[in-house]
Design an enzyme around this catalytic site. Structure first.
Site, short mmCIF file in Angstrom:
data_model
loop_
_atom_site.label_atom_id
_atom_site.label_comp_id
_atom_site.label_asym_id
_atom_site.label_seq_id
_atom_site.Cartn_x
_atom_site.Cartn_y
_atom_site.Cartn_z
N ARG A 116 -3.70 -9.91 5.19
CA ARG A 116 -4.03 -9.99 3.77
C ARG A 116 -2.83 -9.51 2.97
NH1 ARG A 116 -6.08 -6.75 -0.28
NH2 ARG A 116 -7.69 -7.67 -1.61
N LYS B 291 0.82 -1.22 0.00
CA LYS B 291 0.00 0.00 0.00
C LYS B 291 0.85 1.27 0.00
CE LYS B 291 -4.39 -1.81 1.25
NZ LYS B 291 -5.43 -2.05 2.22
N1 HH2 Z 1 -7.43 -3.75 0.60
C1 HH2 Z 1 -7.73 -3.82 -0.70
C2 HH2 Z 1 -8.83 -4.58 -1.14
N2 HH2 Z 1 -9.57 -5.27 -0.26
N3 HH2 Z 1 -10.05 -5.92 1.96
C3 HH2 Z 1 -9.77 -5.85 3.27
N4 HH2 Z 1 -10.52 -6.53 4.16
N5 HH2 Z 1 -8.72 -5.11 3.75
C4 HH2 Z 1 -7.92 -4.39 2.92
O1 HH2 Z 1 -7.00 -3.71 3.42
C5 HH2 Z 1 -8.19 -4.43 1.51
C6 HH2 Z 1 -9.29 -5.21 1.06
C7 HH2 Z 1 -6.90 -3.08 -1.70
O2 HH2 Z 1 -5.80 -3.83 -2.11
P1 HH2 Z 1 -5.68 -4.65 -3.50
O3 HH2 Z 1 -6.53 -5.83 -3.49
O4 HH2 Z 1 -4.28 -4.89 -3.72
O5 HH2 Z 1 -6.15 -3.61 -4.59
P2 HH2 Z 1 -7.45 -3.56 -5.49
O6 HH2 Z 1 -8.62 -3.37 -4.61
O7 HH2 Z 1 -7.22 -2.41 -6.40
O8 HH2 Z 1 -7.55 -4.83 -6.23
#
Ligand code: HH2
Length: 286
Positions: free
Chosen positions: A255, A221
């Site tokens: 995660r 992040k």
């Molecule tokens: N962060 C992202 C997406 N989903 N869910 C939870 N519970 N906690 C988090 O911190 C979280 C989440 C964002 O990260 P990423 O999946 O890498 O990005 P994107 O949503 O663009 O796919």
């Protein structure tokens, strides 16, 4: 400590790593879709082999400024991946969605946990999650993905996020979702400045008072980028430091996109956290 999933119990005595599986294809042609599904399956197998305790499948990006995706498109992205992975009997599957229709279809296809960055606030989401029988992860977000980073503001970020999560736990209980099915997540990077994110990490142990397992997502992040100056691909080490701190403060699920490395960090942090408990236990036994 454990979490009741849709069909099984997930032990959380040892903290787990949830592997991130994003199925957000650029191409909308059949060829592109097939390739995207195949690529997601390859990545899922890699994360499972690295020791992921859960796989979180998402068909809509939640990054700041990301465009919304229609229900049908989200389903076309995630269902083939869920169906194929269920047949492979790998780690339990989590569906990263805020849409009730996707929650229901994904759980019918075999998902065990609903991970909702909106904490089941969309109309019908609480009811869909309750009907699915899945576990739920309630995440805090201030604002909407499109605008959430424009001017996030809090009085006391830890207490405000805590109060929000306590309120959402209550809403789940009223909707018939048992406490044993609930996880909470302070939502790093979702409507938070760097200082808010750092304060949340420093105050993370506060959230264990909610009485349900805490999940933390910090992998790659921008808070890591801001502090270290690293590009997205070079943020693994920064993420490991945060994962270790989170486990030290009581987080039970981390995660991450980088499962093998994160699992080592989590195991070391958990070993340090547990050693005092063991000594006390041995001391009592003499
Ligand atoms: N962060 C992202 C997406 N989903 N869910 C939870 N519970 N906690 C988090 O911190 C979280 C989440 C964002 O990260 P990423 O999946 O890498 O990005 P994107 O949503 O663009 O796919």
């Amino acid at each position: 400590m454990h979490l009741e999933l849709r069909t099984r119990r997930l032990a959380l005595d040892q903290p787990l790593v949830m592997g991130v599986l994003n199925v957000t294809p650029d191409s909308f042609s059949d060829g592109g879709r097939f390739a995207a599904t195949e690529a997601a399956l390859r990545q899922a197998r890699k994360l499972a082999a690295e020791g992921a305790g859960l796989l979180d499948i998402g068909g809509e990006s939640t990054r700041p400024g990301a465009a919304p995706v229609a229900v049908e498109e989200e389903l076309r992205r995630v269902l083939p991946v869920i169906e194929a992975l269920v047949r492979e009997h790998g780690p339990p599957l989590s569906i990263d969605t805020a849409k009730p229709e996707v929650m229901l279809a994904a759980s019918a296809a075999g998902a065990e946990l609903i991970n909702d960055v909106r904490a089941l606030r969309a109309p019908g989401a609480l009811e869909a999650a309750a009907a699915s029988g899945c576990a739920v992860c309630l995440m805090h977000m201030q604002g909407e993905p499109r605008t959430m980073q424009s001017a996030p503001a809090y009085g006391d970020v830890v207490e405000e996020v805590y109060a929000f999560l306590a309120d959402r736990i209550e809403a789940c209980l009223r909707a018939g979702i048992e406490l044993e099915r609930i996880l909470v997540d302070p939502g790093f990077g979702f409507g938070k400045t760097l200082e808010h994110n750092l304060l949340l990490m420093r105050g993370l142990s506060r959230f264990t008072a909610l009485g349900v397992p805490v999940l933390v997502g910090v992998s790659r992040k921008s808070m890591i980028g801001t502090v270290t100056g690293r590009s997205v691909e070079a943020r693994v080490a920064g993420g490991l430091a945060l994962a270790a701190l989170a486990v030290g403060s009581g987080a039970r699920i981390i995660r991450s996109h980088d499962v093998a490395e994160t699992l080592d960090a989590v195991r070391m942090a958990a070993a340090v956290t547990a050693v005092g408990d063991d000594n006390e236990h041995e001391g009592v036994q003499g």
